[in-house]
Design a protein around this motif. Structure first.
Motif, PDB file in Angstrom:
ATOM      1  N   SER A  38       0.826  -1.279   0.053  1.00  0.00           N
ATOM      2  CA  SER A  38      -0.090   0.099   0.105  1.00  0.00           C
ATOM      3  C   SER A  38       1.085   1.259  -0.019  1.00  0.00           C
ATOM      4  O   SER A  38       0.473   2.153  -0.819  1.00  0.00           O
ATOM      5  N   ARG A  39       1.963   1.164   0.682  1.00  0.00           N
ATOM      6  CA  ARG A  39       2.636   2.437   0.822  1.00  0.00           C
ATOM      7  C   ARG A  39       3.456   2.564  -0.584  1.00  0.00           C
ATOM      8  O   ARG A  39       3.820   3.569  -0.993  1.00  0.00           O
ATOM      9  N   LEU A  40       3.875   1.631  -1.162  1.00  0.00           N
ATOM     10  CA  LEU A  40       4.691   1.495  -2.492  1.00  0.00           C
ATOM     11  C   LEU A  40       3.556   2.053  -3.446  1.00  0.00           C
ATOM     12  O   LEU A  40       4.028   2.832  -4.290  1.00  0.00           O
ATOM     13  N   ALA A  41       2.260   1.611  -3.537  1.00  0.00           N
ATOM     14  CA  ALA A  41       1.372   2.114  -4.613  1.00  0.00           C
ATOM     15  C   ALA A  41       1.147   3.554  -4.299  1.00  0.00           C
ATOM     16  O   ALA A  41       0.899   4.294  -5.207  1.00  0.00           O
ATOM     17  N   GLU A  42       1.153   4.087  -3.041  1.00  0.00           N
ATOM     18  CA  GLU A  42       1.059   5.472  -2.790  1.00  0.00           C
ATOM     19  C   GLU A  42       1.784   6.401  -3.619  1.00  0.00           C
ATOM     20  O   GLU A  42       1.484   7.310  -3.990  1.00  0.00           O
ATOM     21  N   GLN A  43       3.273   5.741  -3.924  1.00  0.00           N
ATOM     22  CA  GLN A  43       3.989   6.458  -4.820  1.00  0.00           C
ATOM     23  C   GLN A  43       3.669   6.705  -5.932  1.00  0.00           C
ATOM     24  O   GLN A  43       3.824   7.871  -6.694  1.00  0.00           O
ATOM     25  N   SER A  44       3.034   5.564  -6.669  1.00  0.00           N
ATOM     26  CA  SER A  44       2.510   5.827  -7.909  1.00  0.00           C
ATOM     27  C   SER A  44       1.290   6.455  -8.017  1.00  0.00           C
ATOM     28  O   SER A  44       1.255   7.520  -9.103  1.00  0.00           O
ATOM     29  N   THR A  45       0.364   6.321  -7.241  1.00  0.00           N
ATOM     30  CA  THR A  45      -0.779   6.857  -7.448  1.00  0.00           C
ATOM     31  C   THR A  45      -0.773   8.547  -7.040  1.00  0.00           C
ATOM     32  O   THR A  45      -1.576   9.326  -7.577  1.00  0.00           O
ATOM     33  N   GLY A  46       0.097   8.874  -6.316  1.00  0.00           N
ATOM     34  CA  GLY A  46       0.474   9.965  -5.710  1.00  0.00           C
ATOM     35  C   GLY A  46       1.012  11.108  -7.149  1.00  0.00           C
ATOM     36  O   GLY A  46       0.884  12.348  -7.052  1.00  0.00           O
ATOM     37  N   VAL A  47       1.465  10.547  -8.241  1.00  0.00           N
ATOM     38  CA  VAL A  47       1.981  11.002  -9.398  1.00  0.00           C
ATOM     39  C   VAL A  47       1.005  10.968 -10.498  1.00  0.00           C
ATOM     40  O   VAL A  47       1.309  11.007 -11.573  1.00  0.00           O
ATOM     41  N   GLY A  48      -0.260  10.116 -10.099  1.00  0.00           N
ATOM     42  CA  GLY A  48      -1.308  10.273 -11.185  1.00  0.00           C
ATOM     43  C   GLY A  48      -1.302   9.095 -11.838  1.00  0.00           C
ATOM     44  O   GLY A  48      -1.870   8.793 -12.993  1.00  0.00           O
ATOM     45  N   MET A  49      -0.384   8.029 -11.560  1.00  0.00           N
ATOM     46  CA  MET A  49      -0.397   6.558 -12.181  1.00  0.00           C
ATOM     47  C   MET A  49      -1.016   5.460 -11.514  1.00  0.00           C
ATOM     48  O   MET A  49      -1.284   5.472 -10.307  1.00  0.00           O
ATOM     49  N   PRO A  50      -2.241   5.168 -12.226  1.00  0.00           N
ATOM     50  CA  PRO A  50      -3.009   4.117 -11.548  1.00  0.00           C
ATOM     51  C   PRO A  50      -2.328   2.894 -11.334  1.00  0.00           C
ATOM     52  O   PRO A  50      -1.283   2.513 -11.951  1.00  0.00           O
ATOM     53  N   VAL A  51      -2.847   2.125 -10.135  1.00  0.00           N
ATOM     54  CA  VAL A  51      -2.273   1.027  -9.749  1.00  0.00           C
ATOM     55  C   VAL A  51      -3.310  -0.226  -9.622  1.00  0.00           C
ATOM     56  O   VAL A  51      -4.525   0.072  -8.985  1.00  0.00           O
ATOM     57  N   LEU A  52      -3.013  -1.417 -10.447  1.00  0.00           N
ATOM     58  CA  LEU A  52      -4.122  -2.541  -9.950  1.00  0.00           C
ATOM     59  C   LEU A  52      -3.271  -3.421  -8.912  1.00  0.00           C
ATOM     60  O   LEU A  52      -2.261  -3.775  -9.124  1.00  0.00           O
ATOM     61  N   LEU A  53      -4.017  -3.798  -8.123  1.00  0.00           N
ATOM     62  CA  LEU A  53      -3.416  -4.511  -6.763  1.00  0.00           C
ATOM     63  C   LEU A  53      -4.367  -5.728  -6.680  1.00  0.00           C
ATOM     64  O   LEU A  53      -5.585  -5.499  -6.608  1.00  0.00           O
ATOM     65  N   VAL A  54      -3.763  -6.896  -6.568  1.00  0.00           N
ATOM     66  CA  VAL A  54      -4.206  -7.964  -5.985  1.00  0.00           C
ATOM     67  C   VAL A  54      -3.720  -8.550  -4.838  1.00  0.00           C
ATOM     68  O   VAL A  54      -2.399  -8.472  -4.700  1.00  0.00           O
ATOM     69  N   VAL A  55      -4.424  -9.027  -3.965  1.00  0.00           N
ATOM     70  CA  VAL A  55      -3.782  -9.521  -2.642  1.00  0.00           C
ATOM     71  C   VAL A  55      -4.363 -11.229  -2.664  1.00  0.00           C
ATOM     72  O   VAL A  55      -5.728 -11.235  -2.401  1.00  0.00           O
ATOM     73  N   GLN A  56      -3.417 -12.198  -2.601  1.00  0.00           N
ATOM     74  CA  GLN A  56      -3.783 -13.421  -2.420  1.00  0.00           C
ATOM     75  C   GLN A  56      -4.665 -13.596  -1.098  1.00  0.00           C
ATOM     76  O   GLN A  56      -4.140 -13.173  -0.111  1.00  0.00           O
ATOM     77  N   ASP A  57      -5.748 -14.279  -1.069  1.00  0.00           N
ATOM     78  CA  ASP A  57      -6.366 -14.842   0.128  1.00  0.00           C
ATOM     79  C   ASP A  57      -5.409 -15.983   0.844  1.00  0.00           C
ATOM     80  O   ASP A  57      -4.621 -16.371   0.139  1.00  0.00           O
ATOM     81  N   GLU A  58      -5.713 -15.824   2.081  1.00  0.00           N
ATOM     82  CA  GLU A  58      -5.221 -17.070   2.827  1.00  0.00           C
ATOM     83  C   GLU A  58      -5.205 -18.421   2.454  1.00  0.00           C
ATOM     84  O   GLU A  58      -4.377 -19.433   2.506  1.00  0.00           O
ATOM     85  N   ASP A  59      -6.317 -18.697   1.709  1.00  0.00           N
ATOM     86  CA  ASP A  59      -6.649 -19.946   1.427  1.00  0.00           C
ATOM     87  C   ASP A  59      -6.267 -20.171  -0.158  1.00  0.00           C
ATOM     88  O   ASP A  59      -6.481 -20.955  -1.062  1.00  0.00           O
ATOM     89  N   SER A  60      -5.236 -19.271  -0.709  1.00  0.00           N
ATOM     90  CA  SER A  60      -4.471 -19.183  -1.978  1.00  0.00           C
ATOM     91  C   SER A  60      -5.295 -18.507  -2.910  1.00  0.00           C
ATOM     92  O   SER A  60      -4.791 -18.677  -4.232  1.00  0.00           O
ATOM     93  N   THR A  61      -6.470 -18.140  -2.883  1.00  0.00           N
ATOM     94  CA  THR A  61      -7.258 -17.706  -3.902  1.00  0.00           C
ATOM     95  C   THR A  61      -6.949 -16.459  -4.278  1.00  0.00           C
ATOM     96  O   THR A  61      -6.525 -15.576  -3.411  1.00  0.00           O
ATOM     97  N   LEU A  62      -6.807 -16.174  -5.736  1.00  0.00           N
ATOM     98  CA  LEU A  62      -6.409 -14.714  -6.239  1.00  0.00           C
ATOM     99  C   LEU A  62      -7.841 -14.165  -6.669  1.00  0.00           C
ATOM    100  O   LEU A  62      -8.444 -14.398  -7.668  1.00  0.00           O
ATOM    101  N   PRO A  63      -8.265 -13.154  -5.776  1.00  0.00           N
ATOM    102  CA  PRO A  63      -9.564 -12.332  -6.180  1.00  0.00           C
ATOM    103  C   PRO A  63      -9.191 -11.256  -7.345  1.00  0.00           C
ATOM    104  O   PRO A  63      -8.051 -11.164  -7.886  1.00  0.00           O
ATOM    105  N   ALA A  64     -10.278 -10.716  -7.721  1.00  0.00           N
ATOM    106  CA  ALA A  64      -9.887  -9.790  -8.795  1.00  0.00           C
ATOM    107  C   ALA A  64      -9.249  -8.570  -8.283  1.00  0.00           C
ATOM    108  O   ALA A  64      -9.458  -8.192  -7.179  1.00  0.00           O
TER     109      ALA A  64
END
Length: 69
Positions: A38-64
């Motif tokens: 999240s801190r890393l993404a703030e650097q990109s969004t802070g200069v107007g660059m959109p970020v697509l972020l996916v966080v794997q669930d504890e059960d290994s599922t990859l959500p949208a």
């Protein structure tokens, strides 16, 4: 417009941050890795660059991915 892609995934017994041509970090918990990406993404969004972020669930599922801008 160019966008940055990040993900948080489980790698064996730890969590890591991944992106295009990168993998770094060795976090004990998913929450620690998510806070770091999240801190890393703030650097990109802070200069107007959109970020697509996916966080794997504890059960290994990859959500949208979530668009951060």
């Amino acid at each position: 417009m160019t966008e940055v892609h990040y993900g948080v995934i489980r790698v064996g017994d730890h969590w890591a941050i991944v992106g295009e041509h990168l993998r770094f970090g060795h976090y004990a918990t998913q929450d620690q890795a998510t806070a770091a990406v999240s801190r890393l993404a703030e650097q990109s969004t802070g200069v107007g660059m959109p970020v697509l972020l996916v966080v794997q669930d504890e059960d290994s599922t990859l959500p949208a991915p979530i668009l951060l801008s």
